[in-house]
Design an enzyme around this catalytic site. Structure first.
Site, PDB file in Angstrom:
ATOM      1  N   PRO A   2       0.835  -1.204   0.000  1.00 25.86           N
ATOM      2  CA  PRO A   2       0.000   0.000   0.000  1.00 25.86           C
ATOM      3  C   PRO A   2       0.869   1.253   0.000  1.00 25.86           C
ATOM      4  O   PRO A   2       1.777   1.390   0.823  1.00 25.86           O
ATOM      5  CB  PRO A   2      -0.796  -0.138   1.305  1.00 25.86           C
ATOM      6  CG  PRO A   2      -0.764  -1.598   1.624  1.00 25.86           C
ATOM      7  CD  PRO A   2       0.566  -2.076   1.147  1.00 25.86           C
ATOM      8  N   GLU A   3       0.612   2.153  -0.945  1.00 28.33           N
ATOM      9  CA  GLU A   3       1.357   3.407  -1.033  1.00 28.33           C
ATOM     10  C   GLU A   3       0.487   4.540  -0.492  1.00 28.33           C
ATOM     11  O   GLU A   3      -0.608   4.319   0.021  1.00 28.33           O
ATOM     12  CB  GLU A   3       1.776   3.651  -2.480  1.00 28.33           C
ATOM     13  CG  GLU A   3       2.663   2.564  -3.067  1.00 28.33           C
ATOM     14  CD  GLU A   3       4.054   2.513  -2.448  1.00 28.33           C
ATOM     15  OE1 GLU A   3       4.421   3.447  -1.700  1.00 28.33           O
ATOM     16  OE2 GLU A   3       4.780   1.531  -2.712  1.00 28.33           O
TER      17      GLU A   3
END
Length: 277
Positions: A2-3
């Site tokens: 997840p960014e």
């Protein structure tokens, strides 16, 4: 992994629902990357404040006469947060490693690889949190992040421009997908030595970084494998990607085949005709 867009989408999906809630119970599962730093039972009775984000970290403040501080959460490589109404989530599974049960619902961290973290800190500026946040660059939507800031931060760096973006010490949020897309929009070859980026091109790249991340937020982030927000909704930015994941397919601008190379053990996708060194 997840960014920033995925983490912000996650925050938005539960922050308003949990703000002001009272903690009924906190539960720890298997150890995560770092210890909590506080006996979980001491969170009982605390009131949850406004959830914030810094880079890929979420800050969940809690207050009571003692202790008062907050929880710094990181989703690691494959973690996710879910928020559900009381009694809906069911018993914790083998990959559910942290539960924060409140009178408004259950916040649960699920992390199969256990690279995520939940860390207690007396404040964001206190040592426990400050140590983890040290070295983070500007937020991409900070008014101070512009071409001049990017150009100055890249000055003297010999590493490839894409790897410089991924480092996160100039600007946070330009993860692998978004760095590829921003470089394409700015017409910059990902192999260009970072220190050789001109000021005008730095201006274009800064605008592209902000634009790509804003587009990703509007799309709910990217779901390449299993990312979902706190209510189980997947992102769709990957369907809008211009180069990422499109090796061998025609560039949407010039028709040339999109290339894939490996930089720092990460796949980089780019158009060799549209992106110049």
């Amino acid at each position: 992994m997840p960014e920033l867009p995925e983490v912000e989408v996650t925050r938005l999906s539960f922050a308003s629902a949990i703000e002001g809630a009272s903690v009924l119970q906190a539960r720890l599962g298997k150890p995560l990357r770092w210890p909590l730093g506080l006996a979980a039972e001491r969170l009982q009775g605390a009131r949850v404040g406004a959830v914030l984000r810094r880079g890929k970290y979420l800050w969940v403040p809690v207050s009571k006469p003692e202790p008062s501080g907050g929880l710094l959460l990181h989703l690691g490589m494959s973690g996710s947060l879910a928020f559900s109404a009381p009694g809906v989530a069911g018993e914790a599974g083998p990959h559910d490693h942290f539960d924060l049960l409140t009178d408004r619902g259950l916040l649960r961290l699920t992390d199969p690889r256990r690279f995520g973290a939940v860390v207690w800190s007396e404040a964001l500026a206190a040592p426990a949190a400050a140590k983890l946040l040290a070295g983070l660059g500007l937020e991409p939507f900070d008014e101070r992040f512009d071409g001049a800031h990017l150009h100055a931060g890249l000055s003297g760096r010999k590493v490839a421009i894409k790897q410089a973006l991924l480092a996160g010490d100039i600007v946070v949020g330009a993860g692998n997908i978004y760095a590829c897309e921003a470089l394409f929009l700015a017409g910059v070859d990902p192999r260009l030595p970072a220190g050789k980026l001109s000021r005008p091109r730095a201006e274009r790249l800064a605008r592209a970084v902000r634009g790509v991340l804003a587009q990703a937020l509007d799309a709910g982030g990217s779901t390449l494998r299993d990312f979902k927000d706190a209510h189980g909704v997947a992102g769709s930015f990957q369907m809008q990607a211009r180069v990422y994941g499109r090796e061998g397919q025609p560039c949407l601008t010039c028709g040339s085949p999109v290339r894939r190379i490996v930089q720092g053990q990460r796949s980089t996708f780019f158009c060799p005709q549209c992106q110049k060194r």
